[in-house]
Scaffold this active site. Sequence first.
Site, short mmCIF file in Angstrom:
data_model
loop_
_atom_site.label_atom_id
_atom_site.label_comp_id
_atom_site.label_asym_id
_atom_site.label_seq_id
_atom_site.Cartn_x
_atom_site.Cartn_y
_atom_site.Cartn_z
CG HIS A 80 89.89 49.46 22.89
ND1 HIS A 80 90.14 50.46 23.81
CD2 HIS A 80 90.70 49.74 21.83
CE1 HIS A 80 91.06 51.28 23.34
NE2 HIS A 80 91.42 50.87 22.14
CG HIS A 137 91.55 52.45 32.62
ND1 HIS A 137 92.85 52.26 32.23
CD2 HIS A 137 90.93 53.06 31.56
CE1 HIS A 137 93.03 52.74 31.01
NE2 HIS A 137 91.88 53.23 30.58
CG ASP A 168 84.62 54.60 28.03
OD1 ASP A 168 84.72 55.28 27.00
OD2 ASP A 168 85.37 53.63 28.27
#
Length: 379
Positions: A225, A265, A316
């Site tokens: 996560h 994702h 990210d």
Amino acid sequence: MSDELKRGLEGVLVAESELSHIDGDAGELVYRGYAIEDLAPDASYEEVVYLLWHGDLPTREELDEFSEQMSKERELDDGVLAEIRELADADEVPMAALRTVVSSLSAYDEDADHEDVTDREANVRKGRRITAKIPTALAAFNRLRNGEEVVSPRQDLGHAANFLYMLNGEEPDEVLADTFDMALVLHADHGLNASTFSAMVTASTLSDVHSAVTSAVGTLAGSLHGGANANVMNMLKEIDDSDKNPKKWVQDALEGGRRVPGFGHRVYNVKDPRAVILGEKSEELGEAAGDMKWYDYSVAIEEYISEEKGLAPNVDFYSASTYYQMGIPVDIYTPIFAMSRVGGWVAHVLEQYEDNRLIRPRARYVGDEDRSFAPVDER
């Protein structure tokens, strides 16, 4: 009731929410009807938190009042600071330290013993204190573990600027403050991700806000996560140290069985819209600093993975180089994620309390059956 197994609850609808909407095929993220592309460049983190908690963007008067209330809650009690000092001295992992601190905040919260755990106004006050104090705690922890004195928060700075001030000991320029504020906005909420869902599960038992946020921090600490942006930056640094062409480095890494972080994702089938925005900001920071290598490495990797694997970057991937160019230590990237996402966590907890039902899924039993019990001496 269907007995179809949905591992990881993938695709299972468990709630209705007015907070955020994701279209994974179109690459869209919306907070309460506002596209992230509109909010990120022009709305402050305080405005977005107000939007998530109260349903509408604030007027100037409402924003000023909300921001003032937040800034007055930044100070930490002496007991919490003492605990942070002990955690820093013990060289605790940053996310573990944050989890401990968030839990400890309840001991000093004047609404912690409120008789009605679902009282919205009390929970908004709790959420405001938690949201305001996490940056102070994180900055204090980072300074103490580096042998530096704690920098007290300032009430005249915005949420983002104040954190950078406490972290580095000097007031950030407008570009850095605005960039960090944008990053906080982009991470504020994202549907029923794992940490948000864990907060909702905890709240559904009629546990309190501090417990729910502590559950969320613990969930975010998991490598599946949170943590991907730190892994991305470590990869970029490894590429830089290798003197290899980034595409060649990635090719060798994949052939060697390594995973390239920051791609793919659970929800998006196209490029994460937050990655689009942060990629542009990473490029701007590189240009301002006169050093484009981190951005250039990232673009080269994105092109290679897109062509070879058909995968697009997530938030990210570009937040890594953005944070690094701002001088933020790599191992507090995930705590910063929590510092932003707490706004969404609290919003979902408030929503859960409004129409609560205990979250209690089932598991299909696939173990042994009809076994005969034997006394211990006969086994």
